[in-house]
Design an enzyme around this catalytic site. Structure first.
Site, mmCIF file in Angstrom:
data_model
loop_
_atom_site.group_PDB
_atom_site.id
_atom_site.type_symbol
_atom_site.label_atom_id
_atom_site.label_comp_id
_atom_site.label_asym_id
_atom_site.label_seq_id
_atom_site.Cartn_x
_atom_site.Cartn_y
_atom_site.Cartn_z
ATOM 1 N N CYS A 15 0.841 -1.195 0.000
ATOM 2 C CA CYS A 15 0.000 0.000 0.000
ATOM 3 C C CYS A 15 0.877 1.245 0.000
ATOM 4 C CB CYS A 15 -0.879 0.041 1.244
ATOM 5 S SG CYS A 15 -1.647 -1.514 1.610
ATOM 6 N N ASP A 405 37.952 -9.906 1.967
ATOM 7 C CA ASP A 405 39.055 -9.001 1.754
ATOM 8 C C ASP A 405 39.955 -9.166 2.984
ATOM 9 O OD1 ASP A 405 40.407 -6.829 0.553
ATOM 10 O OD2 ASP A 405 39.456 -5.467 1.983
ATOM 11 N N ASP A 595 36.705 -0.805 -2.495
ATOM 12 C CA ASP A 595 36.151 -2.017 -3.099
ATOM 13 C C ASP A 595 34.639 -1.963 -3.337
ATOM 14 O OD1 ASP A 595 35.687 -2.293 -0.422
ATOM 15 O OD2 ASP A 595 37.088 -3.950 -0.155
HETATM 16 P P1 ADP Z 1 43.534 -5.290 0.667
HETATM 17 O O1 ADP Z 1 43.125 -6.019 -0.558
HETATM 18 O O2 ADP Z 1 44.336 -6.143 1.576
HETATM 19 O O3 ADP Z 1 42.383 -4.634 1.370
HETATM 20 P P2 ADP Z 1 44.270 -2.926 -0.871
HETATM 21 O O4 ADP Z 1 43.774 -3.420 -2.179
HETATM 22 O O5 ADP Z 1 43.518 -1.821 -0.237
HETATM 23 O O6 ADP Z 1 44.505 -4.106 0.183
HETATM 24 O O7 ADP Z 1 45.764 -2.473 -1.052
HETATM 25 C C1 ADP Z 1 46.746 -3.392 -1.525
HETATM 26 C C2 ADP Z 1 48.122 -2.874 -1.369
HETATM 27 O O8 ADP Z 1 48.309 -1.671 -2.130
HETATM 28 C C3 ADP Z 1 48.497 -2.509 0.035
HETATM 29 O O9 ADP Z 1 48.952 -3.613 0.754
HETATM 30 C C4 ADP Z 1 49.600 -1.478 -0.191
HETATM 31 O O10 ADP Z 1 50.831 -2.148 -0.435
HETATM 32 C C5 ADP Z 1 49.177 -0.782 -1.452
HETATM 33 N N1 ADP Z 1 48.435 0.447 -1.157
HETATM 34 C C6 ADP Z 1 47.118 0.673 -1.370
HETATM 35 N N2 ADP Z 1 46.765 1.923 -1.003
HETATM 36 C C7 ADP Z 1 47.891 2.476 -0.511
HETATM 37 C C8 ADP Z 1 48.186 3.762 0.059
HETATM 38 N N3 ADP Z 1 47.263 4.721 0.219
HETATM 39 N N4 ADP Z 1 49.452 3.980 0.454
HETATM 40 C C9 ADP Z 1 50.396 3.052 0.315
HETATM 41 N N5 ADP Z 1 50.185 1.830 -0.194
HETATM 42 C C10 ADP Z 1 48.946 1.546 -0.608
HETATM 43 MG MG MG Z 2 40.783 -3.453 1.701
#
Ligand code: ADP
Ligand code: MG
Length: 695
Positions: A15, A405, A595
């Site tokens: 409704c 994750d 993500d």
């Molecule tokens: P997860 O999949 O474990 O959540 P992310 O995809 O967020 O990790 O990041 C993967 C990798 O990329 C990190 O482990 C780091 O080495 C690098 N990374 C991502 N964002 C940053 C950032 N802002 N500064 C430095 N390294 C980063």
């Molecule tokens: Mg992450």
């Protein structure tokens, strides 16, 4: 001008949608939305031409009892506990009772009794009859009100007075309990809504000024007194206290917070006076995001619920047709076979048809299913898990493959800088912090925590966050790279990869390698137990991470996860999850930092409430408020239990219905059995649904 009205006495979510569509037709109104669970009507009134009375008139085209009023003012109407209908029903019962007493004392004659019966019938069933009539006028004939009306009127016509009145009475009692349980589910969800704070005490030159939280800016100072809720997210800069985050997280244990601790909007300051530095505007704060999230929850119906609605649409006309055949056509054959008159057979079959109609009312089915889902959503939110819709709650227990994750989901994501390798340690930290100052990534936040100096924002240009790799930015007009080895390799920086089993962040400046920072991350408290529980349920478990192999293996090893995918960029994670989804029902559980895409590609996207960004929360179907993975297990249990109740309700209703319908057709059921089959089952279904709230 955006407006919010309270809207009361809508009968069902369906409704609500009808009313919403009706209001959408009005010119000059935009973004019309009704939230059935919260009983709120949102719209944008461009010419400011609407008032609650006008709106109510429009809504009453669809539902005659709806009332609409201003959120802030008329809260009194909200508190009315007894409705006109209830008074009328009670009067009806009293008259019925009086008749029985008088009958015993004086022995009433048939005519007087008839007056009593009709009076109580009208009082008890008036609402149903009016509704049925109105629907007929609108051309929507076949609904439960119609079934109830013809069945009970029929009962009166053939002289089954008590039964006619009783059917109406039990039907009303069933309705009452339904409302009661919707109301209770609503209350659980509304307690989340109470998080909103109307006033913030802004500190200006040691004076306090009360302002609207929406007007607060980052770096404003606010005071939160004992017993008050925190209006926006921020850091404590003065004072200490215990805070109650239970309405956010479902965890009742108070948490100790003191200077430099982050404090979430919506948490209650239990016993101290705090000065808080605002670090998020109202729109970016937790509270606002939760409210937004919960507001989206009515539109998506669960599949079972959709099925039942469709079922009822065809079912009711078919039942009426069968009843018609039973009443008027069968007697023709019966009179031939039995060599009796048509009229005498009609008398028998007409009564059977009426019984058939009472039994056939699909109320228990139509109402108990959404009711159970509401209860489930309400229960989950009480435990600190927000579930967006009934459909998500339905899917959750069917998930076969859980993809986690790593950072921020299974691990705390609160890295601690443990080692710094560079010629000048302060300098590398300074470079890294400047690069990270614009990022929300857990790594960025921890590097910023380790750095004590100032950030010279004006010296930063061309900022790029490369998801899954790191940051690329110009600092003092020279290229600065801060991130993992892939980032540096891709930018042609030469360096030796250190042999270290922790997260390593490399820094390069002006095309030269500067050094690296080592960070350590811990498992979350409930990660291990969560994985164990999922394994016990025989679920597939995977872990995906953008991190290096060795770290992924280390963490997965501690948790007992075998299926791991390291060095995955957000894009890769998305493809992986989509691939998995082709074979099984999947859920992706992420912290919500970069993500959002992945969350959308799984059947169910689950994100962490305090860590996640608003985009991530928007993209997910389920939000875990306190970031503990174990809440997932609790949510699965609630989902399983809710679905069990739904199935029980459906089976119970269908089986009883078919049995009694069968008996009714052959004249083996009487009115009282019919009443039980209909109203009794509705009641049992409602009570059964309420069990969810007691879990
Ligand atoms: P997860 O999949 O474990 O959540 P992310 O995809 O967020 O990790 O990041 C993967 C990798 O990329 C990190 O482990 C780091 O080495 C690098 N990374 C991502 N964002 C940053 C950032 N802002 N500064 C430095 N390294 C980063
Ligand atoms: Mg992450």
């Amino acid at each position: 001008m955006k407006k919010i009205y309270e809207i009361r006495d809508i009968d069902c979510a369906n409704c609500a949608i009808k009313i919403e569509n009706e209001i959408k037709k009005v010119k000059g109104l935009k973004d019309v939305k009704i939230d059935f669970m919260r009983q709120k009507l949102y719209f944008d009134d461009e010419q400011n031409s609407m008032n609650p009375e006008k709106m109510q008139q429009i809504a009453r085209h669809v539902e005659s009892e709806v009332s609409i009023f201003n959120s802030k003012e008329d809260n009194k109407t909200q508190k009315k506990t007894i409705t006109f209908n209830q008074i009328s029903v009670i009067l009806g019962i009293i008259i019925m009772g009086m008749m029985f007493v008088l009958q015993m004392l004086f022995g009433l004659n048939q005519h007087i009794k008839l007056i009593f019966y009709i009076a109580s019938y009208v009082l008890i069933g008036g609402k149903v009859i009016i509704k049925a009539m109105k629907n007929i006028k609108k051309g929507k004939i076949f609904d439960e009100n119609f079934l109830m009306m013809i069945a009970t009127l029929g009962a009166l016509i053939i002289g089954e007075y008590i039964e006619g009145v009783a059917v109406m009475l039990f039907y009303q009692i069933g309705e009452y309990f339904q409302n009661l349980s919707v109301h209770r589910s609503r209350k659980h969800i509304e307690s989340l809504m109470d998080l909103k704070v109307d006033i913030a005490h802004l500190l200006i030159d040691e004076n306090i000024k009360d302002v609207d939280p929406e007007s607060l800016c980052i770096n404003d100072m606010i005071v939160v007194k004992t017993g008050e809720k925190v209006p926006v997210d921020g850091y404590i800069i003065e004072g200490e206290t215990y805070v109650d985050e239970s309405s956010l997280t479902g965890e009742s244990l108070p948490l100790y917070k003191t200077i430099d601790d982050e404090i979430m909007s919506g948490s209650i300051n239990l016993n101290g006076i705090l000065t808080i530095k605002v670090n998020k505007t109202y729109k970016d704060s937790r509270v606002y995001q939760i409210i937004e999230f919960v507001e989206q929850n009515t539109s998506k119906k669960a599949k079972t619920e959709q099925f039942i609605t469709r079922f009822a649409k065809y079912y009711t006309p078919i039942v009426v047709l069968i009843a018609f055949i039973l009443a008027f056509l069968i007697p023709v054959f019966a009179s031939l076979i039995n060599q009796s008159t048509y009229i005498s057979e009609l008398a028998i079959y007409f009564k059977r048809a009426l019984i058939f109609l009472v039994i056939s009312c699909p109320c228990a089915l139509v109402l108990s299913v959404p009711l159970a889902f509401y209860a489930g959503i309400g229960m989950a939110s009480k435990k600190g898990v927000l579930v967006k819709s009934g459909s998500d709650l339905e899917t959750l227990h069917q998930i076969e493959h859980f993809i986690f994750d790593k950072t921020g989901t299974l691990t705390k994501g609160e890295f601690i800088v443990t080692k710094v390798y560079a010629e000048n340690k302060d300098y590398i930290l300074k470079l890294a912090s400047h690069a990270e100052s614009g990022s929300n990534h857990p790594i960025a936040l921890s590097i910023l925590r380790a750095y004590k100096g100032e950030i010279e924002t004006k010296n930063l240009k061309n900022y790029h966050e490369i998801f899954g790799q790191g940051i690329k930015v110009n600092y003092l007009d020279k290229a600065l790279l801060v991130g993992n080895q892939k980032l540096l390799k891709d930018n042609h920086i030469n360096f030796d990869i250190p042999d270290i089993k922790q997260t390593v962040i490399h820094v390069a400046y002006d095309l030269k390698y500067v050094g690296y920072i080592v960070l350590e991350d811990d498992l979350k408290m409930s990660s291990k137990e969560t994985i164990k529980n999922l394994q016990k349920m025989n679920k597939h478990i995977s872990m995906v991470t953008g991190d290096q192999d060795y770290i992924a293996k280390d963490i997965a090893g501690k948790l007992g996860i075998i299926d791991i995918y390291a060095k995955q960029l957000p894009e890769d994670k998305k493809n992986l999850v989509m691939d998995f989804s082709k074979h099984r029902k999947t859920a992706f559980i992420g912290d919500g930092i970069n993500d959002a895409m992945v969350l959308l590609s799984a059947d169910i996207g689950i994100s962490m409430g305090t860590l996640g960004s608003d985009v991530a929360i928007e993209a997910s179907d389920v939000v875990i408020m306190n970031d503990e993975p174990f809440k997932l297990i609790e949510a699965i249990h609630i989902s399983t239990f809710t679905n069990k109740i739904v199935i029980q309700n459906i089976l119970l209703a269908l089986i009883t219905k078919f049995v009694v319908l069968g008996l009714g057709t052959f004249g083996l059921a009487n009115m009282w059995m019919a009443i039980f089959a209909d109203v009794g089952i509705s009641l049992i279904a409602v009570i059964n649904s309420m069990r969810i709230l007691r879990k």
